[in-house]
Design a protein around this motif. Structure first.
Motif, PDB file in Angstrom:
ATOM      1  N   ASN A   1     -30.072 -12.569   7.563  1.00  0.00           N
ATOM      2  CA  ASN A   1     -29.053 -11.573   6.911  1.00  0.00           C
ATOM      3  C   ASN A   1     -27.967 -11.074   7.448  1.00  0.00           C
ATOM      4  O   ASN A   1     -26.988 -10.627   7.073  1.00  0.00           O
ATOM      5  CB  ASN A   1     -29.945 -10.760   5.937  1.00  0.00           C
ATOM      6  N   MET A   2     -28.392 -10.462   8.752  1.00  0.00           N
ATOM      7  CA  MET A   2     -27.207  -9.740   9.364  1.00  0.00           C
ATOM      8  C   MET A   2     -27.346  -9.960  10.936  1.00  0.00           C
ATOM      9  O   MET A   2     -28.332  -9.958  11.319  1.00  0.00           O
ATOM     10  CB  MET A   2     -27.463  -8.499   9.249  1.00  0.00           C
ATOM     11  N   TRP A   3     -26.266 -10.651  11.489  1.00  0.00           N
ATOM     12  CA  TRP A   3     -26.352 -10.764  12.981  1.00  0.00           C
ATOM     13  C   TRP A   3     -26.656  -9.519  13.699  1.00  0.00           C
ATOM     14  O   TRP A   3     -25.887  -8.444  13.288  1.00  0.00           O
ATOM     15  CB  TRP A   3     -25.080 -11.452  13.449  1.00  0.00           C
ATOM     16  N   HIS A   4     -27.186  -9.705  14.761  1.00  0.00           N
ATOM     17  CA  HIS A   4     -27.507  -8.304  15.621  1.00  0.00           C
ATOM     18  C   HIS A   4     -26.321  -7.723  16.052  1.00  0.00           C
ATOM     19  O   HIS A   4     -26.325  -6.664  16.685  1.00  0.00           O
ATOM     20  CB  HIS A   4     -28.489  -8.629  16.666  1.00  0.00           C
ATOM     21  N   ILE A   5     -25.352  -8.463  16.203  1.00  0.00           N
ATOM     22  CA  ILE A   5     -23.959  -7.812  16.643  1.00  0.00           C
ATOM     23  C   ILE A   5     -23.483  -6.654  16.026  1.00  0.00           C
ATOM     24  O   ILE A   5     -23.092  -5.655  16.385  1.00  0.00           O
ATOM     25  CB  ILE A   5     -22.920  -8.946  16.775  1.00  0.00           C
TER      26      ILE A   5
ATOM     27  N   PHE B   1     -29.294 -13.807  20.989  1.00  0.00           N
ATOM     28  CA  PHE B   1     -29.506 -12.229  20.732  1.00  0.00           C
ATOM     29  C   PHE B   1     -28.709 -11.580  19.741  1.00  0.00           C
ATOM     30  O   PHE B   1     -28.997 -10.804  18.938  1.00  0.00           O
ATOM     31  CB  PHE B   1     -29.283 -11.303  22.182  1.00  0.00           C
ATOM     32  N   PHE B   2     -27.219 -11.985  19.769  1.00  0.00           N
ATOM     33  CA  PHE B   2     -26.268 -11.174  19.042  1.00  0.00           C
ATOM     34  C   PHE B   2     -25.796 -12.055  17.929  1.00  0.00           C
ATOM     35  O   PHE B   2     -25.094 -11.518  16.967  1.00  0.00           O
ATOM     36  CB  PHE B   2     -25.403 -10.587  19.923  1.00  0.00           C
ATOM     37  N   PHE B   3     -25.706 -13.537  18.176  1.00  0.00           N
ATOM     38  CA  PHE B   3     -24.567 -14.177  17.245  1.00  0.00           C
ATOM     39  C   PHE B   3     -25.357 -14.947  16.384  1.00  0.00           C
ATOM     40  O   PHE B   3     -24.987 -16.248  16.071  1.00  0.00           O
ATOM     41  CB  PHE B   3     -23.473 -14.734  17.883  1.00  0.00           C
TER      42      PHE B   3
END
Lengths: 350, 125
Positions: free
Chosen positions: A195-199, A265-267
């Motif tokens: 639902n939401m990238w960690h970035i 991790f982020f994208f």
């Protein structure tokens, strides 16, 4: 085909794909991209003679490295001198064992249950990558010491101090990713970003992670170990021919692994876009399993390009600036980020 | 932990060794062999090397290594805490686990401040 044969073909296929891709495609392509982008930024043409657009330049370079004389200067410690480049390739190869490169899939009905596109499903997850990539310090320290040359020793010391310092920043950034996703398993980390990238929640972690990426791979603006103006080329001053080629190869493989980690991790890894899954646009992962995989590779390719872009646009740091950025800026940011993330998670929950 | 989980790791380990050793062996076989004594001299910009072979270096590198070991172990200890925190959050132990984590992070921060105040992080003096 029998069941066991399919299992073994799947296992060999995963290793063959990643190993072949890294050594046979990404590393040679990156050498070409680096030189062409450098030329573009400096308003030159770059290599364009060997093959279309100079694409075969790396192949020509490889053959040249192979035909170079195997030089061992007389002052070096011979055994360790040869061991160091081999030791630099081994961790580079081992790190991508736990990198998942696509969503769990049945490969078009080949398997009954979705299988992971990951060479080794370890319960320690990405901690394995952190552990193995730290071993790269040994090869650099050994190369400098075995060369028995002042430039090499200084370059190796700088490289070791820099790599271990930025490992802290990287470790702290990654702890907040564990907080957000609740797992060290890279597949679960990607799935938690559906639902939401960690970035977005981890923007501060990314701020600490990004410089650490460059410092860990000894790339500009943190290529102090090989600061040409001061140290010739640092720890591999005495290395030539194929031994130098192995250090070079390992650097590009490490860049690829760390770019893949950054994407995972982020994208969102192979996820399409935040809040928009592959299923939502009507793509069946079990049939068209290679589409998310190619999307993942495209994201990794962007970060590889970013490495090159930064190298030719940003000047090098001074060594004291580098160390104070690591210890006095990135480590406090990392600690602050963990506190803020944890407090925000408790506040949002209750 | 199953050994079979690590099969891929061992395969990659052997592929890595093969790549490294194979490339160097190939270069040794195919490489040119034209002996010339000057080729074996150390790289020193044309000036003969002076001083001890492996000279002493700044104590700073040693201090960085020591503080790295301390801090890196503390960072690794944070990973199990983060996992427990995520699980505890769902069953309502979030506040308690947060307090524990803050105490631990506070100790790390104190260590960092101490190092900073003692000047271990200043590279120039």
């Amino acid at each position: 085909m029998s069941e066991a044969l399919i299992e073994w073909a799947f296992f060999a296929g995963k290793i063959g794909l990643l190993f072949g891709l890294a050594f046979g495609f990404i590393a040679p392509m990156m050498v070409w991209v680096e030189r062409r982008v450098c030329a573009l930024i400096q308003d030159r043409v770059g290599p364009n003679r060997v093959g279309p657009f100079g694409l075969l330049q790396t192949l020509a370079d490889g053959i040249k490295l192979l035909l170079k004389e195997d030089l061992r200067p007389e002052q070096v410690h011979h055994k360790l001198f040869i061991l160091a480049p081999i030791l630099s390739v081994i961790p580079a190869t081992m790190t991508f064992a736990v990198i998942p490169f696509g969503p769990p899939t049945t490969l078009g009905g080949l398997f009954d249950v979705p299988r992971r596109l990951q060479i080794a499903e370890l319960n320690v997850g990405f901690l394995y990558v952190l552990a193995i990539s730290s071993l790269a310090v040994y090869s650099i320290a050994l190369a400098g010491w075995a060369s028995n040359n002042k430039f090499s020793v200084l370059g190796a010391l700088r490289a070791s101090a820099q790599m271990i310092s930025y490992e802290l920043a990287m470790g702290l950034a990654v702890v907040s990713i564990v907080l957000l996703s609740g797992s060290v398993d890279l597949v679960k980390i990607v799935e938690s970003q559906a639902n939401m990238w960690h970035i977005v929640p981890g923007i501060l972690a990314f701020v600490a992670f990004l410089p650490a990426m460059f410092a860990e791979t000894n790339r500009t603006p943190f290529d102090l170990p090989e600061a040409e103006a001061e140290l010739v080329v640092g720890f591999h001053t005495e290395y030539s021919g194929m031994k130098f080629g192995l250090f070079f190869l390992a650097e590009y493989i490490n860049m690829t692994t760390i770019s893949a980690l950054c994407v995972l991790f982020f994208f969102g890894g192979w996820e399409l876009l935040p809040g928009l899954s592959w299923a939502a646009i009507g793509l069946d992962i079990n049939q068209l399993w290679f589409v998310p995989m190619l999307w993942f590779f495209a994201k990794v390719a962007f970060f590889l390009f970013f490495f090159v872009w930064v190298r030719w646009t940003v000047p090098r740091f001074r060594y004291d600036q580098l160390m104070s950025l690591g210890w006095k800026t990135l480590v406090p940011i990392g600690i602050f980020n963990i506190v803020v993330t944890a407090i925000a998670m408790v506040a949002l929950k209750g | 932990m199953l050994l079979s989980d690590y099969l891929g790791v061992f395969v990659l380990l052997s592929l890595g060794i093969l790549t490294g050793v194979g490339a160097l062996a190939a270069a040794n076989i195919f490489g040119a062999k034209r002996y010339q004594p000057n080729k074996l001299s150390p790289y020193e910009c044309g000036i003969p090397s002076e001083g001890a072979e492996n000279q002493r270096y700044s104590i700073k590198f040693y201090l960085v290594a020591v503080s790295f070991i301390l801090f890196d172990i503390e960072v690794i200890f944070l990973v199990p805490w983060a996992l427990a925190f995520h699980q505890g959050l769902n069953v309502g132990h979030g506040g308690f686990l947060l307090a524990i984590g803050l105490v631990f992070l506070g100790v790390i921060t104190l260590g960092l401040i101490y190092e900073w105040r003692r000047g271990l992080l200043d590279w120039n003096n």
